[in-house]
Write a protein that holds these residues in place. Sequence first.
Motif, PDB file in Angstrom:
ATOM      1  N   ALA A 304      41.721  -4.429 -28.559  1.00 15.11           N
ATOM      2  CA  ALA A 304      41.045  -3.787 -29.694  1.00 15.11           C
ATOM      3  C   ALA A 304      39.880  -4.594 -30.236  1.00 15.11           C
ATOM      4  O   ALA A 304      38.931  -4.029 -30.776  1.00 15.11           O
ATOM      5  CB  ALA A 304      42.052  -3.528 -30.821  1.00 15.11           C
ATOM      6  N   GLU A 382      39.507   2.610 -34.357  1.00 12.72           N
ATOM      7  CA  GLU A 382      39.518   3.313 -33.069  1.00 12.72           C
ATOM      8  C   GLU A 382      39.565   4.821 -33.275  1.00 12.72           C
ATOM      9  O   GLU A 382      38.991   5.586 -32.498  1.00 12.72           O
ATOM     10  CB  GLU A 382      40.737   2.865 -32.251  1.00 12.72           C
ATOM     11  CG  GLU A 382      40.710   1.419 -31.806  1.00 12.72           C
ATOM     12  CD  GLU A 382      39.908   1.229 -30.530  1.00 12.72           C
ATOM     13  OE1 GLU A 382      39.453   2.234 -29.961  1.00 12.72           O
ATOM     14  OE2 GLU A 382      39.725   0.063 -30.119  1.00 12.72           O
ATOM     15  N   SER A 387      34.440   6.022 -29.436  1.00 12.20           N
ATOM     16  CA  SER A 387      34.300   4.798 -28.648  1.00 12.20           C
ATOM     17  C   SER A 387      32.914   4.734 -28.021  1.00 12.20           C
ATOM     18  O   SER A 387      32.424   5.703 -27.448  1.00 12.20           O
ATOM     19  CB  SER A 387      35.371   4.764 -27.552  1.00 12.20           C
ATOM     20  OG  SER A 387      35.247   3.603 -26.779  1.00 12.20           O
ATOM     21  N   HIS A 392      31.345   2.408 -34.243  1.00 11.31           N
ATOM     22  CA  HIS A 392      32.617   1.925 -33.711  1.00 11.31           C
ATOM     23  C   HIS A 392      32.577   0.405 -33.538  1.00 11.31           C
ATOM     24  O   HIS A 392      33.517  -0.313 -33.948  1.00 11.31           O
ATOM     25  CB  HIS A 392      32.894   2.617 -32.373  1.00 11.31           C
ATOM     26  CG  HIS A 392      34.163   2.190 -31.708  1.00 11.31           C
ATOM     27  ND1 HIS A 392      34.200   1.160 -30.782  1.00 11.31           N
ATOM     28  CD2 HIS A 392      35.431   2.627 -31.830  1.00 11.31           C
ATOM     29  CE1 HIS A 392      35.442   0.999 -30.366  1.00 11.31           C
ATOM     30  NE2 HIS A 392      36.209   1.879 -30.977  1.00 11.31           N
ATOM     31  N   LYS A 396      34.330  -2.820 -36.038  1.00  9.40           N
ATOM     32  CA  LYS A 396      35.150  -3.918 -35.527  1.00  9.40           C
ATOM     33  C   LYS A 396      34.584  -5.271 -35.931  1.00  9.40           C
ATOM     34  O   LYS A 396      35.331  -6.191 -36.299  1.00  9.40           O
ATOM     35  CB  LYS A 396      35.261  -3.816 -34.003  1.00  9.40           C
ATOM     36  CG  LYS A 396      36.118  -2.658 -33.528  1.00  9.40           C
ATOM     37  CD  LYS A 396      36.325  -2.714 -32.019  1.00  9.40           C
ATOM     38  CE  LYS A 396      37.263  -1.620 -31.562  1.00  9.40           C
ATOM     39  NZ  LYS A 396      37.545  -1.694 -30.109  1.00  9.40           N
TER      40      LYS A 396
END
Length: 462
Positions: A304, A382, A387, A392, A396
């Motif tokens: 991840a 997610e 993605s 996205h 993160k």
Amino acid sequence: MTDHTKRAPRSFPRYGSFAEARRIGEILRRETVGGVLLVIAAAVAIVWANTPAADAYFAIRDFEVGYEPWHLRLSLGAWAADGLLAIFFFLVGLELKREFVAGDLRKFSTAVVPIAAAAGGVAVPALIYALIVRGEPGLSQGWAIPTATDIAFAVAVLAIIGSHLPSALRIFLLTLAVVDDLLAISIIAVFYTDRIELIPLGVAFAVIAVYGFVAQRYRAFLGSRPFAAWAILLPIGVVAWAFMHASGVHATIAGVLLGFTIPVLHRRGASGALAGERGLAEEFEHRFRPLSAGLAVPVFAFFAAGVSVGGWDGVQRAFANPVTLAIIAALVLGKPLGITLTTWVLAKIARIRLDPALRWIDIVGVGLLAGIGFTVSLLVAELSFASGSPEHDYAKVAILAASVTAAVLASILLGIRNHGYGRIRAQERIDVDGDGIPDVYQREERREEWFKAPPASRRRRE
């Protein structure tokens, strides 16, 4: 003539010694070890995803395996998020139930404060995120990203820096983080589920009910041998997980519900259970904790956390994007603000007292620890953004930056508090006269006697 000195052929993989297996298991049960493995796995993923060999990392993460008719044709990254993480949430449900059934949170007056604090720690970060990204198309669906707390990471940090902190602080953090994650998972089930298949969902609940029935009556099947219950319950749990996944609801919810069905030993007096008796909940936690800390959570973090930043220019673009600023502000500022403010309001309005061992600065420190939103925040990211989209990757980056910042700030604040508590503990252990009673208690007794004595007696004592 037979050569008895000839060695038997080696087998692979080798089991090794039982003592070594027990030693490794005990190491993995330590909270600090789980947190360290989590950080290492995430660091490896980030570095690998930003090297010339990044294509190999993404190829491994996106490699698909499984059985399509059961909706189980998934990438390795999805297997980690949906499958392995269910083990982690099974332990979450197990630990929460134990605290409510047999722990210090079985009383409403004790449990209401961390539960309300968790609700505030979800609402305020979500509001901060929504305010920062308002008017930005396509970013509003990430409002749930900063609502979660990483239990493994936060408790590991507390274990490293908090050797002298009150045990009530760990219980407060644990309950807050568990409820926080349950709220986040509920949000996933309600707001991040495109379509719910009612038949698989109904079958999943039915199988969970069967699982609970067997778990509650395992003594009738196995007597006093809870260690063997996994052989019966594990296949049932896997079936429940598969149907929950097929229903469209995030499969980790099955882990939480299965954990809630496991029976927990109540506290008993001298006439009750023997002092070292281990129930099914204790047995399962003992056996599954190393699997969660040593495999499930690190593997999820590895798949991840890998994001290609794109060099210094990519970092600048990420931190100039509203979604990055919103997540960092919500986790680092919103979490401690929501938790502390909610706890303070509840204490003032409802006149509910905190544990006497805690101070308000400790609650602020816990709020900062709750800003470590690593595991579940990455999971929500997610689900929030497609993605490969810039948002996205930026989400993160923001989660990683916010989690590290919150961990550092919490370590500084609670480290100072830990030093102060350590000095108090040291004073409590001093016994100069050797009578078995710490001098700090005798000083208090002598002080009270001095104030109670008449003035003439006070002068003689002086």
